[in-house]
Design a protein around this motif. Structure first.
Motif, PDB file in Angstrom:
ATOM      1  N   GLY A   1      63.570  -4.105  11.825  1.00 26.08           N
ATOM      2  CA  GLY A   1      63.632  -3.976  10.384  1.00 26.08           C
ATOM      3  C   GLY A   1      62.371  -3.413   9.792  1.00 26.08           C
ATOM      4  N   GLY A   2      62.218  -3.756   8.572  1.00 24.74           N
ATOM      5  CA  GLY A   2      62.776  -4.875   7.818  1.00 24.74           C
ATOM      6  C   GLY A   2      62.561  -6.220   8.531  1.00 24.74           C
ATOM      7  N   THR A   3      63.313  -7.167   8.047  1.00 22.56           N
ATOM      8  CA  THR A   3      63.211  -8.533   8.584  1.00 22.56           C
ATOM      9  C   THR A   3      64.591  -9.037   9.002  1.00 22.56           C
ATOM     10  OG1 THR A   3      61.307  -8.942   7.135  1.00 22.56           O
ATOM     11  CG2 THR A   3      62.392 -10.877   8.064  1.00 22.56           C
TER      12      THR A   3
ATOM     13  N   THR B   1      46.897   0.718  10.023  1.00 18.15           N
ATOM     14  CA  THR B   1      46.860   2.118   9.608  1.00 18.15           C
ATOM     15  C   THR B   1      47.186   2.182   8.119  1.00 18.15           C
ATOM     16  OG1 THR B   1      47.838   2.551  11.752  1.00 18.15           O
ATOM     17  CG2 THR B   1      47.727   4.402  10.248  1.00 18.15           C
TER      18      THR B   1
ATOM     19  N   ALA C   1      61.483 -11.085  14.068  1.00 15.90           N
ATOM     20  CA  ALA C   1      61.465 -12.235  13.164  1.00 15.90           C
ATOM     21  C   ALA C   1      60.135 -12.303  12.429  1.00 15.90           C
ATOM     22  CB  ALA C   1      61.680 -13.517  13.961  1.00 15.90           C
ATOM     23  N   ASN C   2      60.195 -12.786  11.198  1.00 14.47           N
ATOM     24  CA  ASN C   2      59.001 -12.958  10.383  1.00 14.47           C
ATOM     25  C   ASN C   2      58.801 -14.469  10.212  1.00 14.47           C
ATOM     26  OD1 ASN C   2      57.473 -13.411   7.907  1.00 14.47           O
ATOM     27  ND2 ASN C   2      57.721 -11.220   7.537  1.00 14.47           N
TER      28      ASN C   2
ATOM     29  N   PHE D   1      57.652   1.353   6.683  1.00 12.58           N
ATOM     30  CA  PHE D   1      58.982   1.331   7.297  1.00 12.58           C
ATOM     31  C   PHE D   1      60.051   1.339   6.205  1.00 12.58           C
ATOM     32  CE2 PHE D   1      56.267  -0.305  10.593  1.00 12.58           C
ATOM     33  CZ  PHE D   1      56.816   0.213  11.755  1.00 12.58           C
TER      34      PHE D   1
ATOM     35  N   TYR E   1      50.913  -2.440   3.283  1.00 11.27           N
ATOM     36  CA  TYR E   1      50.539  -1.432   4.291  1.00 11.27           C
ATOM     37  C   TYR E   1      51.770  -0.787   4.924  1.00 11.27           C
ATOM     38  CZ  TYR E   1      51.797  -5.425   7.134  1.00 11.27           C
ATOM     39  OH  TYR E   1      52.485  -6.479   7.647  1.00 11.27           O
ATOM     40  N   CYS E   2      52.961  -1.270   4.573  1.00  7.56           N
ATOM     41  CA  CYS E   2      54.150  -0.951   5.378  1.00  7.56           C
ATOM     42  C   CYS E   2      54.874   0.300   4.895  1.00  7.56           C
ATOM     43  CB  CYS E   2      55.104  -2.136   5.335  1.00  7.56           C
ATOM     44  SG  CYS E   2      56.639  -1.820   6.213  1.00  7.56           S
TER      45      CYS E   2
ATOM     46  N   TYR F   1      48.295  -3.763  17.005  1.00  7.89           N
ATOM     47  CA  TYR F   1      48.187  -2.476  16.312  1.00  7.89           C
ATOM     48  C   TYR F   1      46.950  -2.429  15.425  1.00  7.89           C
ATOM     49  CZ  TYR F   1      53.170  -2.551  17.463  1.00  7.89           C
ATOM     50  OH  TYR F   1      54.372  -2.655  18.105  1.00  7.89           O
TER      51      TYR F   1
ATOM     52  N   LEU G   1      50.349  -8.555  16.585  1.00  4.87           N
ATOM     53  CA  LEU G   1      49.088  -8.775  15.865  1.00  4.87           C
ATOM     54  C   LEU G   1      48.626  -7.438  15.300  1.00  4.87           C
ATOM     55  CD1 LEU G   1      46.563 -10.889  17.998  1.00  4.87           C
ATOM     56  CD2 LEU G   1      47.835 -11.646  15.985  1.00  4.87           C
TER      57      LEU G   1
ATOM     58  N   ARG H   1      50.885 -10.817   3.306  1.00  2.88           N
ATOM     59  CA  ARG H   1      51.977 -11.449   4.066  1.00  2.88           C
ATOM     60  C   ARG H   1      52.536 -12.658   3.323  1.00  2.88           C
ATOM     61  NH1 ARG H   1      54.384  -8.672   7.989  1.00  2.88           N
ATOM     62  NH2 ARG H   1      54.805 -10.574   9.163  1.00  2.88           N
TER      63      ARG H   1
END
Ligand SMILES: C[S@@+](CC[C@H](N)C(=O)[O-])C[C@H]1O[C@@H](n2cnc3c(N)ncnc32)[C@H](O)[C@@H]1O
Ligand code: SF4
Length: 395
Positions: free
Chosen positions: A83-85, A213, A117-118, A42, A39-40, A210, A180, A155
């Motif tokens: 980020g990113g991560t 989207t 952080a992830n 970025f 979904y990302c 969020y 979330l 994820r």
């Protein structure tokens, strides 16, 4: 063009007249992730092999040094390492990065330093080391605690890892954020309720929630999942507002909820149309000068960025915000805040007279989308629900 030439261009006379320069923040982009989420959109890239941490840090140093003339003499009120991560980087690299920044830019006392952080990069000692490196706030990208949902949105972590990461974040940091997402593929009200209950059990001082989207040019845009319809997702938002409210979290921005004293200073500065220098691959920046507001974008591809930054030319694009675009750009930010904005701040930050927004303000008031007095403008509950309609009045 050298940075000195750019400064000369930014400082020329112009039709705007900014009363004072706004507070300055620094955004640092670290563009790698363990895996790209479907979904990302970025500027994040799945890492292949080792992340070139040392070379990237050198590029960030060069980028920052070249950018110093744009912000001479100004103190930084907040730093966001996003980020990113960023938590993929070793604590030693994050320590080096914060040291490099401190050596070049004066920070306000108590400057907020957030690190994203992830949970997939979580190791107990790592989080503590980020705190010791100088990060004051951790933002943990949880998205959901439900293993099936986490899988559906691609994820790399599961619910148990998310919980372990949050426990450690709350132990090591005085303030932290939990991210979330809702309206996830196949999500029911009960499933969202369970996610909220779990999130709130960690008593997060700050929560960002969020609506998922489907962004163009993502995997999900090509292979759209079944997601809740508008009716269900608006009921979901009602539930979010109810549950967060009874846990003492105030919805101070469309997607941001905080306990007293824990609002994100960095994001607040964006929403109040403050300035930010953005360094790192694809980073965006917004900087004010006495007669103009400028937007800058760094090279997006990490390898190209490193090459360019090390050669002293990290900026791919810089544009002056057109005078007639400023009211809309201001409202895109300021009207996201529940408390709205002070009229004097509009003039201070855009350099425009209030007459520039008289007509759309009157129209927004007549439509019941804002409340105002001589000092403040605040979106009404209806204005908050129909925010893009409200903002588009200023186009
Ligand atoms: C730039 S991401 C960085 C956080 C970190 N990389 C992670 O994902 O754990 C910041 C947050 O934006 C939200 N986000 C990203 N893409 C989204 C999308 N398409 N729809 C809704 N929220 C999104 C997620 O909650 C995410 O945690
Ligand atoms: S981990 Fe975060 S930044 Fe990276 S791909 Fe997933 S959502 Fe995007």
């Amino acid at each position: 063009m050298t940075p000195a030439d750019m400064v000369a261009r930014y400082m020329r006379p112009g039709t705007l007249s900014l009363g004072a320069l706004p507070p300055l923040s620094l955004y640092v982009h670290l563009p790698w992730c363990l895996k790209k989420c479907p979904y990302c959109d970025f500027n994040s890239h799945e890492k292949s092999g080792e992340v070139p941490e040392a070379r990237y840090l050198a590029a960030l140093r060069a980028d920052l040094e070249a950018a110093l003339p744009f912000v001479w003499g100004r103190r930084v009120i907040s730093i966001f390492i996003g980020g990113g991560t960023p938590s993929l980087f070793s604590p030693e690299s994050i320590d080096q990065l914060i040291t490099d920044i401190r050596a070049r830019l004066p920070l306000e006392p108590g400057c907020e330093i957030t690190l994203e952080a992830n949970p997939g990069t979580f190791e107990r000692d790592r989080f503590r080391a980020f705190r010791q490196a100088g990060a004051t706030r951790l933002s943990v990208g949880v998205q959901s605690f439900d293993d099936t949902k986490l899988k559906a949105i691609g994820r790399v972590h599961d619910g148990a890892q998310a919980m372990a990461a949050l426990e450690e974040a709350s132990r090591c940091f005085d303030t932290f954020n939990l991210d979330l997402m809702y309206a996830l593929p196949g999500q029911t009200m009960d499933e969202l309720d369970a996610d909220l209950a779990r999130a709130l059990s960690f008593q997060p001082p700050h929560l960002s929630i969020y609506h998922l989207t489907i962004e163009p040019n993502t995997f999900f845009a090509k292979h759209p999942p079944q997601v809740p319809d508008d009716d269900l997702s608006s009921q979901m938002l009602d539930l979010i507002i109810e549950r967060t409210g009874s846990s003492g979290l105030e919805r101070y921005e469309v997607s941001a909820f905080a306990k007293a004293g824990h609002r994100c200073q960095h994001n607040l500065n964006y929403w109040q149309f403050g300035d930010y220098l953005g360094i790192g691959a694809g980073a965006h920046g917004k900087l004010s000068f006495p007669h103009r507001v400028v937007r800058q974008i760094r090279y997006r591809d990490p390898n190209k960025y490193m090459e360019q930054a090390l050669a002293g030319a990290a900026i791919a694009q810089d544009d002056e915000v057109a005078r007639d675009q400023l009211p809309f750009e201001y409202m895109l930010n300021a009207l996201r805040l529940r408390e709205g904005f002070e009229l004097a701040r509009f003039t201070e930050r855009t350099g425009l007279p209030l007459t520039a927004i008289q007509k759309p303000l009157a129209e927004a008031e007549a439509k019941g989308l804002i409340e105002r007095d001589w000092q403040w403008v605040k979106p009404t509950a209806r204005g908050f629900d129909f925010l893009s309609d409200l903002q588009s009045l200023f186009l």
